[in-house]
Design a protein around this motif. Structure first.
Motif, mmCIF file in Angstrom:
data_model
loop_
_atom_site.group_PDB
_atom_site.id
_atom_site.type_symbol
_atom_site.label_atom_id
_atom_site.label_comp_id
_atom_site.label_asym_id
_atom_site.label_seq_id
_atom_site.Cartn_x
_atom_site.Cartn_y
_atom_site.Cartn_z
ATOM 1 N N ASP A 62 1.234 22.216 64.623
ATOM 2 C CA ASP A 62 2.119 21.173 65.142
ATOM 3 C C ASP A 62 2.881 21.694 66.361
ATOM 4 N N TYR A 63 3.689 20.824 66.948
ATOM 5 C CA TYR A 63 4.276 21.110 68.261
ATOM 6 C C TYR A 63 5.181 22.339 68.283
ATOM 7 N N PRO A 64 6.126 22.507 67.357
ATOM 8 C CA PRO A 64 6.973 23.702 67.426
ATOM 9 C C PRO A 64 6.186 25.003 67.357
ATOM 10 N N VAL A 65 5.080 25.014 66.638
ATOM 11 C CA VAL A 65 4.242 26.216 66.571
ATOM 12 C C VAL A 65 3.484 26.407 67.875
ATOM 13 N N ALA A 66 2.964 25.323 68.429
ATOM 14 C CA ALA A 66 2.145 25.414 69.635
ATOM 15 C C ALA A 66 2.933 25.900 70.850
ATOM 16 N N VAL A 67 4.250 25.693 70.863
ATOM 17 C CA VAL A 67 5.053 26.116 72.012
ATOM 18 C C VAL A 67 5.825 27.394 71.730
ATOM 19 N N ASP A 68 5.525 28.052 70.609
ATOM 20 C CA ASP A 68 6.174 29.315 70.270
ATOM 21 C C ASP A 68 5.208 30.465 70.568
ATOM 22 N N PRO A 69 5.478 31.293 71.581
ATOM 23 C CA PRO A 69 4.516 32.336 71.982
ATOM 24 C C PRO A 69 4.146 33.288 70.854
ATOM 25 N N ALA A 70 5.095 33.664 70.014
ATOM 26 C CA ALA A 70 4.778 34.597 68.927
ATOM 27 C C ALA A 70 3.783 33.976 67.961
ATOM 28 N N SER A 71 3.974 32.709 67.618
ATOM 29 C CA SER A 71 3.049 32.021 66.713
ATOM 30 C C SER A 71 1.673 31.888 67.339
ATOM 31 N N VAL A 72 1.642 31.577 68.624
ATOM 32 C CA VAL A 72 0.356 31.444 69.322
ATOM 33 C C VAL A 72 -0.399 32.767 69.302
ATOM 34 N N VAL A 94 9.365 16.005 65.525
ATOM 35 C CA VAL A 94 9.645 17.186 66.351
ATOM 36 C C VAL A 94 8.737 17.258 67.575
ATOM 37 N N THR A 95 8.027 16.186 67.871
ATOM 38 C CA THR A 95 7.115 16.152 69.008
ATOM 39 C C THR A 95 7.653 15.198 70.068
ATOM 40 N N PRO A 96 7.801 15.663 71.318
ATOM 41 C CA PRO A 96 8.292 14.764 72.356
ATOM 42 C C PRO A 96 7.213 13.726 72.751
ATOM 43 N N PRO A 97 7.675 12.614 73.326
ATOM 44 C CA PRO A 97 9.063 12.252 73.661
ATOM 45 C C PRO A 97 9.842 11.797 72.432
ATOM 46 N N HIS A 98 11.134 12.087 72.447
ATOM 47 C CA HIS A 98 12.004 11.765 71.314
ATOM 48 C C HIS A 98 12.740 10.458 71.590
ATOM 49 N N GLN A 99 12.093 9.371 71.255
ATOM 50 C CA GLN A 99 12.666 8.055 71.539
ATOM 51 C C GLN A 99 13.011 7.276 70.272
ATOM 52 N N GLU A 100 12.517 7.725 69.126
ATOM 53 C CA GLU A 100 12.704 6.980 67.887
ATOM 54 C C GLU A 100 13.854 7.553 67.069
ATOM 55 N N THR A 125 -1.495 17.433 71.948
ATOM 56 C CA THR A 125 -2.827 17.868 72.358
ATOM 57 C C THR A 125 -2.754 18.792 73.569
ATOM 58 N N GLN A 126 -1.918 18.423 74.541
ATOM 59 C CA GLN A 126 -1.785 19.242 75.746
ATOM 60 C C GLN A 126 -1.139 20.581 75.435
ATOM 61 N N ALA A 127 -0.143 20.583 74.553
ATOM 62 C CA ALA A 127 0.517 21.843 74.200
ATOM 63 C C ALA A 127 -0.472 22.803 73.551
ATOM 64 N N ILE A 128 -1.331 22.293 72.683
ATOM 65 C CA ILE A 128 -2.314 23.148 72.016
ATOM 66 C C ILE A 128 -3.360 23.636 73.017
ATOM 67 N N ALA A 129 -3.831 22.740 73.890
ATOM 68 C CA ALA A 129 -4.827 23.138 74.891
ATOM 69 C C ALA A 129 -4.269 24.208 75.815
ATOM 70 N N THR A 130 -3.008 24.081 76.194
ATOM 71 C CA THR A 130 -2.374 25.071 77.064
ATOM 72 C C THR A 130 -2.217 26.401 76.346
ATOM 73 N N ALA A 131 -1.813 26.350 75.084
ATOM 74 C CA ALA A 131 -1.551 27.576 74.333
ATOM 75 C C ALA A 131 -2.818 28.349 74.013
ATOM 76 N N PHE A 132 -3.896 27.629 73.678
ATOM 77 C CA PHE A 132 -5.095 28.296 73.151
ATOM 78 C C PHE A 132 -6.300 28.212 74.080
ATOM 79 N N GLY A 133 -6.162 27.509 75.187
ATOM 80 C CA GLY A 133 -7.238 27.481 76.170
ATOM 81 C C GLY A 133 -8.358 26.530 75.854
ATOM 82 N N GLN A 134 -8.219 25.705 74.832
ATOM 83 C CA GLN A 134 -9.217 24.690 74.530
ATOM 84 C C GLN A 134 -8.588 23.581 73.702
ATOM 85 N N SER A 135 -9.147 22.400 73.825
ATOM 86 C CA SER A 135 -8.585 21.245 73.136
ATOM 87 C C SER A 135 -9.001 21.250 71.672
#
Length: 317
Positions: A62-72, A94-100, A125-135
């Protein structure tokens, strides 16, 4: 809905999925400020134990893990085993955008306005692709929160497999979907391969499980009484809240029912004591490992072998 006709050569297989996520108090209201991923420090050792058994972990990140360098870094090392996979899990709150407004209803992403569900899915999807180099190719909606457009959104973004449905479970009281009519067999729908999390009914009354289990829930301890008497028990294949005797009975039943792909699941914070109701102490953590040892032995007894996303897509995709 088209049930997958697995070829004979596929045999019977199993898949282990992990909801890789932040820690939060499961008994408290959801709060998007809870984003800690400290429990990930236990993930590497747990993965090695599965890898030694020849089992990959399909990590629904999920998003908090995908944007945490240590977890990645931890997860990137895990997928080097050639059998594990990085998938996606959408925790809407916990995933942006936070509108709800965060509440039980909006925690199911499929209940959000279409534009907001889409935007959150794209962020993840973009956060994971950026972190791991593939979708990612496999998806799970947090809290099993699929909506009427979720599968088509996934297919449009290149996902191939969804595993957001939990067979035989009804989450309608909390604003979610009713999967009580979904069994444990994989199927195709809206361009996606659907792999429900495996649950089965056991007991003398299992043939009438769908109607009786729902009705028993209206009586105090009704379901527990039926299970203890050997009349009816619903068994999901997870170490979380399911004792090993029930799990082995569930495996036996799924194999006898001809389920060709058994899908197991657990949550990553369970790997460190104190984060989920299922592992509070070091003794609980040891019991978690013993649970898997006995489950792998029973699967081997039945000739049910571990599989991977590559093998599933080559066969059913």
């Amino acid at each position: 809905m088209e049930r997958i006709d697995w070829p004979a050569a596929f045999g019977q297989r199993f898949l282990v999925t992990v909801d890789v996520e932040e820690e939060f108090d499961w008994s408290a209201p959801l709060d998007r400020r809870h984003r800690s991923t400290k429990a990930m420090r236990a993930f590497g050792a747990a993965h090695r134990r599965f890898a030694d058994a020849g089992v990959g972990l399909n990590c629904m990140v999920d998003y908090p893990v995908a944007v945490d360098p240590a977890s990645v870094d931890i997860l990137s090392e895990c997928v080097e085993d050639g059998r594990s996979e990085i998938g996606a899990q959408l925790h809407a709150w916990v995933t942006p955008p936070h509108q709800e407004v965060v509440d039980p209803f909006t925690s199911h992403a499929g209940n959000l306005p279409l534009a907001l569900e889409t935007a959150k899915l794209d962020s993840l999807t973009q956060a994971i692709a950026t972190a791991f180099g593939q979708s990612p190719r496999i998806f799970r909606s947090g809290r099993y929160g699929l909506g009427p457009f979720s599968l088509s959104l996934l297919a449009e973004r290149g996902y191939r497999i969804d595993s957001s449905m939990r067979a035989l479970h009804d989450y309608g009281d909390g604003g979610g979907m009713n999967f009580s009519g979904i069994d444990a067999h994989g199927f195709r729908r809206e361009g996606m391969v659907e792999l429900p999390l495996t649950s089965v009914y056991t007991g003398l009354w299992r043939a009438r499980g769908a109607s009786l289990y729902s009705g028993a829930g209206r009586w105090p301890r009704g379901r527990g009484v039926m299970a203890r008497l050997g009349l009816l028990n619903r068994i999901p294949l997870t170490p979380e809240g399911v004792g090993v005797r029930d799990a082995l009975a569930g495996i036996d039943r799924a194999v006898a029912d001809g389920v060709r792909l058994l899908t197991f699941s657990f949550h990553s914070p369970t790997l460190e004591p104190g984060h989920t109701p299922y592992v509070r102490t070091a003794q609980d953590r040891e019991a978690f490992d013993r649970w898997w040892d006995k489950v792998f032995d029973r699967l081997a007894y039945h000739g049910v072998t571990a599989t991977t996303i590559d093998e599933i897509l080559a066969t059913a995709g």
